[in-house]
Design a protein around this motif. Structure first.
Motif, PDB file in Angstrom:
ATOM      1  N   LEU A  42      17.851  23.746 -19.926  1.00 11.32           N
ATOM      2  CA  LEU A  42      18.546  24.058 -18.675  1.00 11.32           C
ATOM      3  C   LEU A  42      19.764  23.155 -18.483  1.00 11.32           C
ATOM      4  O   LEU A  42      20.822  23.609 -18.043  1.00 11.32           O
ATOM      5  N   MET A  43      19.607  21.873 -18.824  1.00  8.07           N
ATOM      6  CA  MET A  43      20.723  20.947 -18.649  1.00  8.07           C
ATOM      7  C   MET A  43      21.859  21.282 -19.603  1.00  8.07           C
ATOM      8  O   MET A  43      23.041  21.216 -19.239  1.00  8.07           O
ATOM      9  N   LEU A  44      21.533  21.675 -20.826  1.00 11.38           N
ATOM     10  CA  LEU A  44      22.571  22.075 -21.770  1.00 11.38           C
ATOM     11  C   LEU A  44      23.268  23.349 -21.296  1.00 11.38           C
ATOM     12  O   LEU A  44      24.489  23.477 -21.406  1.00 11.38           O
ATOM     13  N   ALA A  45      22.483  24.269 -20.746  1.00 11.96           N
ATOM     14  CA  ALA A  45      23.074  25.508 -20.230  1.00 11.96           C
ATOM     15  C   ALA A  45      23.991  25.202 -19.056  1.00 11.96           C
ATOM     16  O   ALA A  45      25.072  25.794 -18.922  1.00 11.96           O
ATOM     17  N   PHE A  46      23.577  24.263 -18.208  1.00 11.76           N
ATOM     18  CA  PHE A  46      24.424  23.893 -17.069  1.00 11.76           C
ATOM     19  C   PHE A  46      25.708  23.232 -17.538  1.00 11.76           C
ATOM     20  O   PHE A  46      26.788  23.465 -16.973  1.00 11.76           O
ATOM     21  N   SER A  47      25.618  22.415 -18.589  1.00  9.71           N
ATOM     22  CA  SER A  47      26.819  21.745 -19.095  1.00  9.71           C
ATOM     23  C   SER A  47      27.839  22.748 -19.627  1.00  9.71           C
ATOM     24  O   SER A  47      29.026  22.442 -19.749  1.00  9.71           O
ATOM     25  N   LYS A  48      27.353  23.965 -19.899  1.00  9.15           N
ATOM     26  CA  LYS A  48      28.248  25.026 -20.374  1.00  9.15           C
ATOM     27  C   LYS A  48      28.669  25.971 -19.254  1.00  9.15           C
ATOM     28  O   LYS A  48      29.318  26.994 -19.513  1.00  9.15           O
ATOM     29  N   GLY A  49      28.274  25.645 -17.997  1.00 10.48           N
ATOM     30  CA  GLY A  49      28.762  26.417 -16.863  1.00 10.48           C
ATOM     31  C   GLY A  49      27.740  27.234 -16.112  1.00 10.48           C
ATOM     32  O   GLY A  49      28.113  27.967 -15.190  1.00 10.48           O
ATOM     33  N   SER A  50      26.443  27.123 -16.425  1.00 13.13           N
ATOM     34  CA  SER A  50      25.426  27.925 -15.751  1.00 13.13           C
ATOM     35  C   SER A  50      24.937  27.225 -14.484  1.00 13.13           C
ATOM     36  O   SER A  50      24.126  26.293 -14.541  1.00 13.13           O
ATOM     37  N   ALA A  51      25.427  27.681 -13.320  1.00 12.11           N
ATOM     38  CA  ALA A  51      24.994  27.101 -12.049  1.00 12.11           C
ATOM     39  C   ALA A  51      23.526  27.389 -11.784  1.00 12.11           C
ATOM     40  O   ALA A  51      22.827  26.581 -11.171  1.00 12.11           O
ATOM     41  N   GLU A  52      23.033  28.547 -12.247  1.00 13.62           N
ATOM     42  CA  GLU A  52      21.621  28.890 -12.038  1.00 13.62           C
ATOM     43  C   GLU A  52      20.703  27.883 -12.726  1.00 13.62           C
ATOM     44  O   GLU A  52      19.635  27.555 -12.205  1.00 13.62           O
ATOM     45  N   SER A  53      21.119  27.375 -13.871  1.00 20.95           N
ATOM     46  CA  SER A  53      20.309  26.387 -14.585  1.00 20.95           C
ATOM     47  C   SER A  53      20.207  25.093 -13.788  1.00 20.95           C
ATOM     48  O   SER A  53      19.142  24.473 -13.721  1.00 20.95           O
ATOM     49  N   PHE A  54      21.321  24.698 -13.170  1.00 17.70           N
ATOM     50  CA  PHE A  54      21.270  23.485 -12.356  1.00 17.70           C
ATOM     51  C   PHE A  54      20.385  23.694 -11.137  1.00 17.70           C
ATOM     52  O   PHE A  54      19.623  22.797 -10.752  1.00 17.70           O
ATOM     53  N   ASN A  55      20.466  24.856 -10.512  1.00 24.15           N
ATOM     54  CA  ASN A  55      19.617  25.134  -9.352  1.00 24.15           C
ATOM     55  C   ASN A  55      18.142  25.052  -9.726  1.00 24.15           C
ATOM     56  O   ASN A  55      17.315  24.558  -8.950  1.00 24.15           O
ATOM     57  N   GLU A  56      17.804  25.522 -10.917  1.00 23.76           N
ATOM     58  CA  GLU A  56      16.421  25.455 -11.376  1.00 23.76           C
ATOM     59  C   GLU A  56      15.980  24.006 -11.565  1.00 23.76           C
ATOM     60  O   GLU A  56      14.874  23.611 -11.170  1.00 23.76           O
ATOM     61  N   LEU A  57      16.841  23.183 -12.148  1.00 22.41           N
ATOM     62  CA  LEU A  57      16.521  21.767 -12.314  1.00 22.41           C
ATOM     63  C   LEU A  57      16.358  21.081 -10.963  1.00 22.41           C
ATOM     64  O   LEU A  57      15.467  20.243 -10.785  1.00 22.41           O
ATOM     65  N   PHE A  58      17.215  21.448 -10.030  1.00 20.44           N
ATOM     66  CA  PHE A  58      17.133  20.857  -8.698  1.00 20.44           C
ATOM     67  C   PHE A  58      15.804  21.199  -8.028  1.00 20.44           C
ATOM     68  O   PHE A  58      15.155  20.345  -7.427  1.00 20.44           O
ATOM     69  N   LEU A  59      15.381  22.449  -8.146  1.00 24.39           N
ATOM     70  CA  LEU A  59      14.104  22.860  -7.562  1.00 24.39           C
ATOM     71  C   LEU A  59      12.931  22.136  -8.209  1.00 24.39           C
ATOM     72  O   LEU A  59      11.948  21.808  -7.542  1.00 24.39           O
ATOM     73  N   ARG A  60      13.033  21.878  -9.498  1.00 20.34           N
ATOM     74  CA  ARG A  60      11.951  21.183 -10.198  1.00 20.34           C
ATOM     75  C   ARG A  60      11.855  19.717  -9.819  1.00 20.34           C
ATOM     76  O   ARG A  60      10.757  19.153  -9.763  1.00 20.34           O
ATOM     77  N   TYR A  61      12.998  19.090  -9.551  1.00 23.58           N
ATOM     78  CA  TYR A  61      13.011  17.635  -9.428  1.00 23.58           C
ATOM     79  C   TYR A  61      13.403  17.093  -8.058  1.00 23.58           C
ATOM     80  O   TYR A  61      13.416  15.877  -7.885  1.00 23.58           O
ATOM     81  N   LYS A  62      13.691  17.946  -7.095  1.00 25.88           N
ATOM     82  CA  LYS A  62      14.105  17.410  -5.795  1.00 25.88           C
ATOM     83  C   LYS A  62      12.976  16.606  -5.148  1.00 25.88           C
ATOM     84  O   LYS A  62      13.212  15.536  -4.577  1.00 25.88           O
ATOM     85  N   GLN A  63      11.742  17.084  -5.240  1.00 25.55           N
ATOM     86  CA  GLN A  63      10.614  16.353  -4.657  1.00 25.55           C
ATOM     87  C   GLN A  63      10.312  15.062  -5.419  1.00 25.55           C
ATOM     88  O   GLN A  63      10.183  14.002  -4.799  1.00 25.55           O
ATOM     89  N   PRO A  64      10.192  15.087  -6.751  1.00 26.02           N
ATOM     90  CA  PRO A  64       9.944  13.835  -7.472  1.00 26.02           C
ATOM     91  C   PRO A  64      11.032  12.784  -7.273  1.00 26.02           C
ATOM     92  O   PRO A  64      10.726  11.599  -7.145  1.00 26.02           O
TER      93      PRO A  64
END
Length: 235
Positions: free
Chosen positions: A39-61
Motif C-alpha cells: 500500500l505504501m509503495l502504491a501511495f508513493s506512486k500516486g494512489s490516494a486510496e492506498s494511503f487512506n487504507e493505511l490511515f484506517l489501519r494505523y490511526k488507532q495504534p
C-alpha cells in the motif's frame, strides 16, 4: 497525493483514549488484503486510496502510541496527526527496507523526542506548566492506575521496550531495529521490565486487598453482654 489530506481527521471522539490496563486495540478490518508495504509503495506512486487504507489501519495504534506517552489527549491527537503528515510528505523517499509499521513508529519516535525537547525547553525557561487533567487516568479503574504508576517507575529504556512489546505488539526484532539495540539486549531488558513491574504491582495489590477487608469487631463475651445494658432496650 494531496488528495489524501482530507482523510487525516483525528479527534478524541473518533479515537477514544486507551487506558494502560486495557488490552491493545484490535486492528480495524482492512478494506483490502494488500500488505502495508504494498500500500505504501502504491501511495508513493500516486494512489490516494492506498494511503487512506493505511490511515484506517494505523490511526488507532498511532494515537495509542502517543496517548500512552503524553499527559494531554489533545497533544496525542496533534502528534498523531503530525506523524501521518510526515508519512505523507516522505512517501516519495519510501523504500521497503523494513516492515511498514517499524518505519511508521520510527517517525512517531522522532516526533515524540522533538515534542519532549520542546516541553523541556519551555519548562526550563518559562516554568512548569499547570497540570492538565488526564481523562484516561480519571476514568481508569483502580487497577489501571496501579499499572500506570508502576510503569512510570521503570527505567526509561525498559519502559519503552515493555510498551512496544505489550501495547504496540512489535516483535523483538522490530524493537531492536527501532531502538538500535542488540536483539539479546531487548530480550533481557524486557524480562527485567516484566519482573520489575510484577514486583511493583504485587505490594500494591496486597495493600489494596488489606484495605478492602473490613476490620473484625472484637468479640463480646456473653457475660459482658449481660452486664452491660444495650441502648434502646428497656430492662
Amino acid at each position: 497525493m494531496q488528495d489524501a489530506l482530507p482523510a487525516l481527521v483525528l479527534n478524541s471522539e473518533a479515537i477514544p483514549p486507551i487506558p494502560m490496563n486495557d488490552t491493545p486495540p484490535t486492528p480495524a478490518c482492512p478494506a483490502s488484503s494488500a500488505s502495508d508495504e504494498h500500500l505504501m509503495l502504491a501511495f508513493s506512486k500516486g494512489s490516494a486510496e492506498s494511503f487512506n487504507e493505511l490511515f484506517l489501519r494505523y490511526k488507532q495504534p498511532v494515537y495509542g502510541f502517543f496517548r500512552r506517552r503524553t499527559a494531554d489527549p489533545s497533544h496525542a491527537e496533534e502528534l498523531a496527526q503530525e506523524a501521518f503528515l510526515v508519512l505523507l510528505r516522505a512517501a516519495n523517499r519510501y523504500e521497503p527496507r523494513a516492515l511498514f509499521r517499524t518505519y511508521l513508529y520510527a517517525i512517531a519516535f522522532k516526533i515524540l523526542r522533538a515534542h519532549r525537547r520542546k516541553a523541556a525547553f519551555r519548562a526550563t525557561f518559562f516554568g512548569q506548566p499547570k497540570s492538565i487533567p488526564d481523562p484516561a487516568q480519571q476514568d481508569a479503574t483502580e487497577s489501571g492506575l496501579w499499572v500506570r504508576r508502576a510503569v512510570e517507575k521503570l527505567d526509561s529504556i525498559d519502559r519503552e521496550i515493555l510498551l512496544l512489546r505489550e501495547f504496540e505488539q512489535l516483535s523483538y526484532a522490530e524493537i531492536a531495529d527501532l531502538l538500535h539495540l542488540p536483539l539479546n539486549t531487548v530480550r533481557s531488558r524486557l524480562f527485567r521490565a516484566r519482573t520489575a513491574l510484577r514486583n511493583l504491582l504485587e505490594p500494591a495489590a496486597a495493600a489494596a486487598s488489606n484495605d478492602a477487608t473490613p476490620s473484625a469487631e472484637p468479640a463480646t463475651s456473653p457475660s459482658a453482654a449481660q452486664s452491660s445494658p444495650q441502648k434502646g432496650i428497656r430492662l
